[in-house]
Design a protein around this motif. Structure first.
Motif, PDB file in Angstrom:
ATOM      1  N   ARG A   1      38.041  19.886  81.717  1.00 17.96           N
ATOM      2  CA  ARG A   1      38.212  18.607  82.412  1.00 17.96           C
ATOM      3  C   ARG A   1      37.402  17.526  81.718  1.00 17.96           C
ATOM      4  NH1 ARG A   1      35.504  15.824  86.510  1.00 17.96           N
ATOM      5  NH2 ARG A   1      33.913  17.445  86.555  1.00 17.96           N
TER       6      ARG A   1
ATOM      7  N   ILE B   1      44.816  20.323  91.112  1.00 14.17           N
ATOM      8  CA  ILE B   1      44.428  21.425  90.235  1.00 14.17           C
ATOM      9  C   ILE B   1      45.540  22.458  90.240  1.00 14.17           C
ATOM     10  CG2 ILE B   1      42.734  23.255  89.836  1.00 14.17           C
ATOM     11  CD1 ILE B   1      40.655  21.440  91.207  1.00 14.17           C
TER      12      ILE B   1
ATOM     13  N   GLU C   1      34.650  24.205  82.801  1.00 19.07           N
ATOM     14  CA  GLU C   1      34.095  24.476  84.121  1.00 19.07           C
ATOM     15  C   GLU C   1      34.730  25.719  84.737  1.00 19.07           C
ATOM     16  OE1 GLU C   1      33.678  19.793  85.369  1.00 19.07           O
ATOM     17  OE2 GLU C   1      35.501  20.864  85.900  1.00 19.07           O
ATOM     18  N   ARG C   2      34.018  26.300  85.721  1.00 16.62           N
ATOM     19  CA  ARG C   2      34.567  27.396  86.521  1.00 16.62           C
ATOM     20  C   ARG C   2      34.936  26.830  87.887  1.00 16.62           C
ATOM     21  NH1 ARG C   2      30.147  31.638  87.143  1.00 16.62           N
ATOM     22  NH2 ARG C   2      29.019  29.751  87.583  1.00 16.62           N
ATOM     23  N   TRP C   3      36.088  27.241  88.403  1.00 16.86           N
ATOM     24  CA  TRP C   3      36.535  26.843  89.730  1.00 16.86           C
ATOM     25  C   TRP C   3      37.048  28.080  90.446  1.00 16.86           C
ATOM     26  CZ3 TRP C   3      36.908  21.831  91.903  1.00 16.86           C
ATOM     27  CH2 TRP C   3      36.500  20.788  91.060  1.00 16.86           C
TER      28      TRP C   3
ATOM     29  N   HIS D   1      39.608  29.173  93.836  1.00 12.85           N
ATOM     30  CA  HIS D   1      40.569  28.710  94.846  1.00 12.85           C
ATOM     31  C   HIS D   1      40.124  29.282  96.194  1.00 12.85           C
ATOM     32  CE1 HIS D   1      45.090  27.935  95.818  1.00 12.85           C
ATOM     33  NE2 HIS D   1      44.273  27.260  96.592  1.00 12.85           N
TER      34      HIS D   1
ATOM     35  N   TRP E   1      38.909  33.212  90.673  1.00 12.66           N
ATOM     36  CA  TRP E   1      38.203  32.318  89.765  1.00 12.66           C
ATOM     37  C   TRP E   1      39.048  32.063  88.531  1.00 12.66           C
ATOM     38  CZ3 TRP E   1      33.541  29.938  90.520  1.00 12.66           C
ATOM     39  CH2 TRP E   1      32.792  30.356  91.611  1.00 12.66           C
TER      40      TRP E   1
ATOM     41  N   PHE F   1      39.658  23.939  96.577  1.00 17.57           N
ATOM     42  CA  PHE F   1      38.879  24.606  95.539  1.00 17.57           C
ATOM     43  C   PHE F   1      37.391  24.319  95.695  1.00 17.57           C
ATOM     44  CE2 PHE F   1      43.099  23.796  93.957  1.00 17.57           C
ATOM     45  CZ  PHE F   1      43.455  24.977  93.339  1.00 17.57           C
ATOM     46  N   SER F   2      36.589  25.173  95.089  1.00 17.85           N
ATOM     47  CA  SER F   2      35.140  24.959  95.009  1.00 17.85           C
ATOM     48  C   SER F   2      34.732  25.016  93.545  1.00 17.85           C
ATOM     49  CB  SER F   2      34.385  26.039  95.784  1.00 17.85           C
ATOM     50  OG  SER F   2      34.688  25.966  97.154  1.00 17.85           O
ATOM     51  N   TYR F   3      33.863  24.097  93.193  1.00 21.78           N
ATOM     52  CA  TYR F   3      33.358  24.010  91.822  1.00 21.78           C
ATOM     53  C   TYR F   3      32.331  25.105  91.590  1.00 21.78           C
ATOM     54  CZ  TYR F   3      30.943  21.894  87.819  1.00 21.78           C
ATOM     55  OH  TYR F   3      30.374  21.660  86.594  1.00 21.78           O
TER      56      TYR F   3
ATOM     57  N   CYS G   1      46.344  25.838  90.042  1.00 22.46           N
ATOM     58  CA  CYS G   1      45.833  27.206  90.119  1.00 22.46           C
ATOM     59  C   CYS G   1      46.763  28.108  89.302  1.00 22.46           C
ATOM     60  CB  CYS G   1      45.781  27.671  91.572  1.00 22.46           C
ATOM     61  SG  CYS G   1      45.305  29.401  91.769  1.00 22.46           S
TER      62      CYS G   1
ATOM     63  N   GLU H   1      42.609  19.266  95.413  1.00 22.67           N
ATOM     64  CA  GLU H   1      41.220  19.603  95.065  1.00 22.67           C
ATOM     65  C   GLU H   1      40.433  20.181  96.241  1.00 22.67           C
ATOM     66  OE1 GLU H   1      37.285  17.163  93.469  1.00 22.67           O
ATOM     67  OE2 GLU H   1      39.119  16.094  93.923  1.00 22.67           O
TER      68      GLU H   1
END
Length: 97
Positions: free
Chosen positions: A71, A4, A55-57, A59, A66, A17-19, A6, A14
């Motif tokens: 994807r 990913i 989507e929101r991710w 770090h 955020w 990161f958190s989904y 950032c 990956e």
């Protein structure tokens, strides 16, 4: 594993990161006016479709900021990364049967 990119730190694995769920879902303006069914619909009913999903991710093991990711849920390909509050970029249509 996804790589990913950032927007603040550059490409990272990956696992850093958190989904954060589906992006661009507006919180109800008067949540106290919603009945239980409507509130549950807002909280739990997501698109979950095959194809491109916004989507929101976060770090979580880096800058802790955020951002949004476009994807493909079938191929896991990341098509775009863009800041929170920004409009999603124009993406090519993908059709899966």
């Amino acid at each position: 594993m996804l790589l990913i990119d950032c927007p603040y730190c550059g490409p990272r694995a990956e696992v850093e990161f958190s989904y954060g769920n589906e992006a661009h879902i507006a919180r109800p303006l008067q949540p106290e006016a919603l009945n239980d069914e409507d509130w549950a619909d807002y909280l739990f009913m997501k698109t979950n479709r095959k194809g491109v999903l916004l989507e929101r991710w976060v770090h979580s093991h880096g800058c802790r900021r955020w951002f949004n990711v476009a994807r493909d849920t079938l191929t896991y390909e990341i098509l775009a990364v863009y800041p929170m509050g920004a409009k999603p970029p124009k993406l090519p249509e993908r059709s899966y049967l």
